[in-house]
Design a protein around this motif. Sequence first.
Motif, PDB file in Angstrom:
ATOM      1  N   ASP A 298      10.824   9.461  -4.680  1.00 40.58           N
ATOM      2  CA  ASP A 298      12.061   9.111  -3.968  1.00 40.58           C
ATOM      3  C   ASP A 298      11.861   8.129  -2.826  1.00 40.58           C
ATOM      4  OD1 ASP A 298      13.624  10.756  -5.593  1.00 40.58           O
ATOM      5  OD2 ASP A 298      13.177  12.520  -4.394  1.00 40.58           O
ATOM      6  N   ILE A 299      10.680   8.082  -2.243  1.00 44.60           N
ATOM      7  CA  ILE A 299      10.447   7.158  -1.119  1.00 44.60           C
ATOM      8  C   ILE A 299       9.120   6.416  -1.326  1.00 44.60           C
ATOM      9  CG2 ILE A 299      11.844   8.179   0.712  1.00 44.60           C
ATOM     10  CD1 ILE A 299       9.513   9.948   1.467  1.00 44.60           C
ATOM     11  N   PRO A 300       8.998   5.686  -2.417  1.00 46.71           N
ATOM     12  CA  PRO A 300       7.714   5.027  -2.728  1.00 46.71           C
ATOM     13  C   PRO A 300       7.274   4.026  -1.674  1.00 46.71           C
ATOM     14  CG  PRO A 300       9.480   4.180  -4.119  1.00 46.71           C
ATOM     15  CD  PRO A 300      10.039   5.369  -3.419  1.00 46.71           C
TER      16      PRO A 300
ATOM     17  N   SER B 251       7.131   4.173   1.407  1.00 46.86           N
ATOM     18  CA  SER B 251       6.362   4.745   2.522  1.00 46.86           C
ATOM     19  C   SER B 251       4.888   4.904   2.181  1.00 46.86           C
ATOM     20  CB  SER B 251       6.943   6.108   2.912  1.00 46.86           C
ATOM     21  OG  SER B 251       8.263   5.976   3.390  1.00 46.86           O
ATOM     22  N   PHE B 252       4.550   4.838   0.899  1.00 45.09           N
ATOM     23  CA  PHE B 252       3.170   5.071   0.479  1.00 45.09           C
ATOM     24  C   PHE B 252       2.410   3.771   0.195  1.00 45.09           C
ATOM     25  CE2 PHE B 252       5.418   8.960  -0.256  1.00 45.09           C
ATOM     26  CZ  PHE B 252       4.505   9.960   0.016  1.00 45.09           C
ATOM     27  N   VAL B 253       3.070   2.653   0.421  1.00 49.87           N
ATOM     28  CA  VAL B 253       2.410   1.373   0.106  1.00 49.87           C
ATOM     29  C   VAL B 253       2.288   0.483   1.320  1.00 49.87           C
ATOM     30  CG1 VAL B 253       3.101   1.478  -2.307  1.00 49.87           C
ATOM     31  CG2 VAL B 253       4.615   0.357  -0.664  1.00 49.87           C
ATOM     32  N   THR B 254       2.401   1.069   2.519  1.00 56.20           N
ATOM     33  CA  THR B 254       2.194   0.279   3.731  1.00 56.20           C
ATOM     34  C   THR B 254       0.713  -0.046   3.859  1.00 56.20           C
ATOM     35  OG1 THR B 254       1.898   2.284   5.054  1.00 56.20           O
ATOM     36  CG2 THR B 254       4.139   1.410   4.876  1.00 56.20           C
ATOM     37  N   ALA B 255       0.439  -1.075   4.615  1.00 57.72           N
ATOM     38  CA  ALA B 255      -0.948  -1.549   4.748  1.00 57.72           C
ATOM     39  C   ALA B 255      -1.872  -0.469   5.297  1.00 57.72           C
ATOM     40  CB  ALA B 255      -0.981  -2.780   5.650  1.00 57.72           C
ATOM     41  N   GLU B 256      -1.311   0.467   6.112  1.00 63.70           N
ATOM     42  CA  GLU B 256      -2.148   1.475   6.746  1.00 63.70           C
ATOM     43  C   GLU B 256      -2.702   2.504   5.758  1.00 63.70           C
ATOM     44  OE1 GLU B 256       1.393   0.991   9.652  1.00 63.70           O
ATOM     45  OE2 GLU B 256       0.905   0.512   7.569  1.00 63.70           O
ATOM     46  N   VAL B 257      -1.974   2.759   4.682  1.00 68.91           N
ATOM     47  CA  VAL B 257      -2.378   3.869   3.821  1.00 68.91           C
ATOM     48  C   VAL B 257      -2.637   3.492   2.369  1.00 68.91           C
ATOM     49  CG1 VAL B 257      -1.132   5.553   5.236  1.00 68.91           C
ATOM     50  CG2 VAL B 257       0.005   4.523   3.253  1.00 68.91           C
ATOM     51  N   VAL B 258      -2.147   2.341   1.932  1.00 70.43           N
ATOM     52  CA  VAL B 258      -2.142   2.078   0.488  1.00 70.43           C
ATOM     53  C   VAL B 258      -3.550   2.025  -0.114  1.00 70.43           C
ATOM     54  CG1 VAL B 258      -2.074  -0.455   0.682  1.00 70.43           C
ATOM     55  CG2 VAL B 258      -1.063   0.702  -1.324  1.00 70.43           C
ATOM     56  N   ASP B 259      -4.504   1.423   0.602  1.00 74.57           N
ATOM     57  CA  ASP B 259      -5.858   1.340   0.049  1.00 74.57           C
ATOM     58  C   ASP B 259      -6.511   2.715  -0.053  1.00 74.57           C
ATOM     59  OD1 ASP B 259      -6.485  -1.487  -0.489  1.00 74.57           O
ATOM     60  OD2 ASP B 259      -5.994  -1.738   1.620  1.00 74.57           O
ATOM     61  N   ARG B 260      -6.305   3.552   0.966  1.00 76.03           N
ATOM     62  CA  ARG B 260      -6.896   4.887   0.920  1.00 76.03           C
ATOM     63  C   ARG B 260      -6.251   5.739  -0.170  1.00 76.03           C
ATOM     64  NH1 ARG B 260      -6.417   7.922   5.923  1.00 76.03           N
ATOM     65  NH2 ARG B 260      -4.750   6.531   6.593  1.00 76.03           N
ATOM     66  N   LEU B 261      -4.948   5.572  -0.345  1.00 78.22           N
ATOM     67  CA  LEU B 261      -4.264   6.310  -1.405  1.00 78.22           C
ATOM     68  C   LEU B 261      -4.797   5.910  -2.770  1.00 78.22           C
ATOM     69  CD1 LEU B 261      -2.066   8.146  -2.539  1.00 78.22           C
ATOM     70  CD2 LEU B 261      -0.444   6.235  -2.298  1.00 78.22           C
ATOM     71  N   ALA B 262      -4.929   4.620  -2.982  1.00 74.46           N
ATOM     72  CA  ALA B 262      -5.425   4.135  -4.270  1.00 74.46           C
ATOM     73  C   ALA B 262      -6.845   4.626  -4.533  1.00 74.46           C
ATOM     74  CB  ALA B 262      -5.371   2.617  -4.294  1.00 74.46           C
TER      75      ALA B 262
ATOM     76  N   CYS C 132      -1.471  11.270 -12.331  1.00 77.41           N
ATOM     77  CA  CYS C 132      -0.889  10.182 -13.131  1.00 77.41           C
ATOM     78  C   CYS C 132       0.586   9.980 -12.812  1.00 77.41           C
ATOM     79  CB  CYS C 132      -1.078  10.478 -14.624  1.00 77.41           C
ATOM     80  SG  CYS C 132      -2.818  10.427 -15.128  1.00 77.41           S
ATOM     81  N   THR C 133       1.265  11.060 -12.438  1.00 77.96           N
ATOM     82  CA  THR C 133       2.670  10.932 -12.034  1.00 77.96           C
ATOM     83  C   THR C 133       2.795  10.072 -10.798  1.00 77.96           C
ATOM     84  OG1 THR C 133       3.198  13.111 -12.973  1.00 77.96           O
ATOM     85  CG2 THR C 133       4.718  12.229 -11.338  1.00 77.96           C
ATOM     86  N   VAL C 134       1.867  10.223  -9.858  1.00 78.44           N
ATOM     87  CA  VAL C 134       1.902   9.396  -8.645  1.00 78.44           C
ATOM     88  C   VAL C 134       1.675   7.927  -9.000  1.00 78.44           C
ATOM     89  CG1 VAL C 134       0.788   8.942  -6.423  1.00 78.44           C
ATOM     90  CG2 VAL C 134       1.173  11.307  -7.173  1.00 78.44           C
ATOM     91  N   TYR C 135       0.741   7.656  -9.902  1.00 82.38           N
ATOM     92  CA  TYR C 135       0.536   6.270 -10.350  1.00 82.38           C
ATOM     93  C   TYR C 135       1.842   5.694 -10.877  1.00 82.38           C
ATOM     94  CZ  TYR C 135      -4.650   6.409 -10.319  1.00 82.38           C
ATOM     95  OH  TYR C 135      -5.972   6.459  -9.954  1.00 82.38           O
ATOM     96  N   ILE C 136       2.531   6.447 -11.721  1.00 80.90           N
ATOM     97  CA  ILE C 136       3.766   5.952 -12.340  1.00 80.90           C
ATOM     98  C   ILE C 136       4.868   5.791 -11.295  1.00 80.90           C
ATOM     99  CG2 ILE C 136       5.613   6.566 -13.958  1.00 80.90           C
ATOM    100  CD1 ILE C 136       3.447   7.871 -15.712  1.00 80.90           C
ATOM    101  N   ASN C 137       4.963   6.749 -10.362  1.00 76.43           N
ATOM    102  CA  ASN C 137       5.997   6.657  -9.321  1.00 76.43           C
ATOM    103  C   ASN C 137       5.855   5.394  -8.481  1.00 76.43           C
ATOM    104  OD1 ASN C 137       7.082   9.093 -10.117  1.00 76.43           O
ATOM    105  ND2 ASN C 137       6.126  10.291  -8.477  1.00 76.43           N
ATOM    106  N   LEU C 138       4.613   4.929  -8.308  1.00 75.47           N
ATOM    107  CA  LEU C 138       4.362   3.753  -7.455  1.00 75.47           C
ATOM    108  C   LEU C 138       4.065   2.497  -8.270  1.00 75.47           C
ATOM    109  CD1 LEU C 138       2.093   5.497  -4.762  1.00 75.47           C
ATOM    110  CD2 LEU C 138       4.543   5.017  -4.626  1.00 75.47           C
ATOM    111  N   ALA C 139       4.278   2.559  -9.582  1.00 73.51           N
ATOM    112  CA  ALA C 139       3.890   1.457 -10.462  1.00 73.51           C
ATOM    113  C   ALA C 139       4.632   0.157 -10.173  1.00 73.51           C
ATOM    114  CB  ALA C 139       4.111   1.867 -11.922  1.00 73.51           C
ATOM    115  N   ASN C 140       5.818   0.244  -9.613  1.00 76.16           N
ATOM    116  CA  ASN C 140       6.604  -0.970  -9.352  1.00 76.16           C
ATOM    117  C   ASN C 140       6.352  -1.556  -7.969  1.00 76.16           C
ATOM    118  OD1 ASN C 140       7.891  -0.859 -11.879  1.00 76.16           O
ATOM    119  ND2 ASN C 140       9.405   0.606 -11.112  1.00 76.16           N
ATOM    120  N   GLU C 141       5.451  -0.928  -7.225  1.00 72.53           N
ATOM    121  CA  GLU C 141       5.127  -1.427  -5.878  1.00 72.53           C
ATOM    122  C   GLU C 141       3.913  -2.348  -5.980  1.00 72.53           C
ATOM    123  OE1 GLU C 141       7.077  -0.747  -3.320  1.00 72.53           O
ATOM    124  OE2 GLU C 141       8.339   0.566  -4.563  1.00 72.53           O
TER     125      GLU C 141
END
Length: 956
Positions: A754-756, A758-769, A807-816
Amino acid sequence: MTSKVLEDIFQVTTNPENIPKGYNLVILGENDTLTNLDLATTDAALLYQLTENELLEQPFSYLNDCFVRCQKQKRLNKNNTSLASVFKEIDRLVIGYGLVAFQIEEFALHGNLQNYIAHILLRYDNYADFLSQIIQRSIIEESVADLLNSFFPSLLHYVNRPNALFDMNDSVNYNNTLSVFELFVNFKQVAAIFTKIDEFCPIDGLLANEYEKKTILGPILTLSPLNINVALKNYGGMLERSTSQTNMIHESLQAEHKVVLERLFFICDRIIRGSVESRTDMVSYWGQIVNKNHLRRADHATQNKLASNAFTTNISLILIKFSEPFLDVSYKKIDKIDVNFFNNLNLFIDLSNETRLNSDFKEADQFYDEHRNDVKPNFISDCFFLTLTYLHYGIGGTLLYDEKVTPQIKRLKEEIEKVKTFSNSNSLLANFVSAKLKQLEKTLSYSLAIKNAMKGFFSNRALQLEVFDFICGASTFLLRVIDPDHQFPFKQIELPLIPDKVGVENVDNAEYLRAHAPIPFKYYPEFVVEGPINYSLYISHYSNSPIFRNPRLQSFVELGTTILRCPELISNPHLKGKLVQLFSVGAMPLTDNSPGFMMSIFEENTLVNKNLLYALLDFYVIVEKTGSSSQFYDKFNSRYSISIILEELYNRIPIYKKQLIWQSQNNPDFFIRFIARMLNDLTFLLDEGLSNLADVHSIGRELSDPNSINQPEESTDESQNDLQSRYQAAQRQAKSSCGLAAKSMTLFEIYTKDIPQSFVTAEVVDRLASMLNYNLQSLVGPKCGNLRVKDPEQYSFNPKELLKALCTVYINLANEEEFVKAVARDSRSFNIDLFKSAIDILGRRTGLVSDEFCNSLFTFASKADSTRKAEEEEDMEYEDAPDEFLDPLMYTIMKDPVTLPTSKVNIDRSTIKAHLLSDSTDPFNRSPLILEEVIPNDELKQRIGEWKAGKKAEKQ
């Protein structure tokens, strides 16, 4: 006629020849005064009986019998007016000598006060009227104090005599003793000076464990199922009882205890209402007891050196009954409780060593010195705060004792099994082992009796409802103290009390918060909040807990929400941790999957639904630092509880979902701190959990194959024990880490959908990936076999569900786009083949996901792989970049360089921003730092841009 009546009443005669058949009259001595038995010689006849008759062994019983016979004769001769004066004189003499018998022990020939007491307690109903008349005579003669100082110390000595047990096991003794107390204090003149009895509370003071034995009220205040002798008689022995049998014992003792408490309250109430002095003394007495029993809440206190659970819980419950009238739901008398109570002189509560809610001792003492109130507090205020004190040290000490007994029982059972196993293989030590076993079983029986007695006490819903109703009323009062205008509940409180400082962790802002904490609340002792929280959390685990279906629960939830929402109120993070743990119990679905028992309050209460979400997100962040040596692990338990609440709020109550989305869009700096903490935890927990599972797998194989232990024969047992210990430790850690990780993973699933953004900001996206890629490799990579363990469910580990969640998280953020790039540039773990394996497992092998899911995942993986190849080519172009262009932590070319104010190091803005999410210091010299203090380095940024442009030009 008079002579015959006198002979019948006093059982004496002056004429031995006229003794009727069947009578056993005493022949009075031959002297001038007793030649005739009439009204004039009555006093002499009675005095002879008491002082000269060798055969009269029980003088007080004789007087009582005379009194009883006199009342009988009155009824038989009620129409004979000529005898009225005779009966009046007999009553005067008998009652008078009865009073003298207690005032002058040596008066009667065989006088013995404890003997008198014993007869009264054995047959109270037979003595009640006579004793009542004696009390009334003492009032008329103004000798009440003498009577009390003779009677009750003797009563105390009698119940404490050697080898005597005074408890609920002896119903006749304790019921009659209570009846005696009730009889005395029912006279206001007696109640008014009752506390002046010499041994009501000795002036010299007593040790913590002496009050229940050496004070007048002590023995009766211990009448409880929690008394150890009562517990042993009803629950002791190794006999296995069915649940229904145990419940019957519970119900019987609960009913009896209810009556006892009502009688104890009656006694204390009469004393409280007797006079100002008796009220003051009574409160002082209770204050002394609790002040000397603070160690009841200590971790390693010696129980037998402290007041018993029976004694302190009874006082707690009596005080709660006193508090009911001014904490009812109308709150008409709540303004009678002094908000500035602790500013007063002559307090009965010792605060000298009490931790304060948000101030140190010096600051609190200085405040009280400057704002000291010379007016003595009213009884309502004294009673309310004393009740809060007893809730913490009385009932609170009891539930802490219960929490200690449970693991002790587990250890004893394990030890007994070990001894039994040992005895089977060592017949030479049979006698020693048998003695050891008997001792262990005796200790276990003792511990089980205590455990069952406490279970019976805390499962008494009617009783515990009174406790929790007090807590709800106290919660409303504490909100009134927090309210700057002290108008709550008649005027709603507005939160937050001070503006939020977004971007600054509240835990690092302690001095600011302390300076802005509300007065006088910040100076209150911590136990006023800790007691209610500890009790409510503990009692919530009982199936018939008073918290369930309680209309007043919302008062407590309002206080809890306010405490979490306003970090300046309480500095102790452990208290808040218990609070969110309790809220998580209230949020968890019930057995029929209906909403948790607090959910309706979370949804409908305005104060709560406006503030709870922000409060939970904020505490999730600041619980990172608890101040204790175990703070790294403390945070996980609190965050697990918060995750439970957040998931239920998000899925069941639409307003909270809207609030979360709003925070992510309109308060990104605040929300990103929360995301960063979630990511940190999930990264650690998954790594820890999977690592522990691998240990369980490998150690389990060693244990199942003894030949794998390459040790000398003499050390094989030691090696086996060491392996077993390591195996159990790995199991515990795996269960904890995997359980916590699973709950965090659930939040990632629902939030990234619902709020993708927020998970792709520069501060967190690399660590999340990196976290996702690394764990994908662990689950489906070449070493995934190391995670196979027996019964994975016991570790809260479901590898297929975890794989699906990742894998659900990958798909949820696939368009970012930023997420795709971050996944691709993780050179350590990214591999498109891992995604293919995941698709094979989730789709073809298990059927856990749809074809659409598999296609979406493959499309994302292909896109990331293409991006990886493109970025690798670009990196080749910039591999000779000057060191000054590289981020000192990430070793990548900086996009937005800034200069740190104290260390003067140049670093990329996204890197320092990500660092400050976890640590509010300069990473190069540890000095305090906030993002607003960094200095943009536009000159360096321009040079980097020019250099990159030159590289592109060279390529063309």
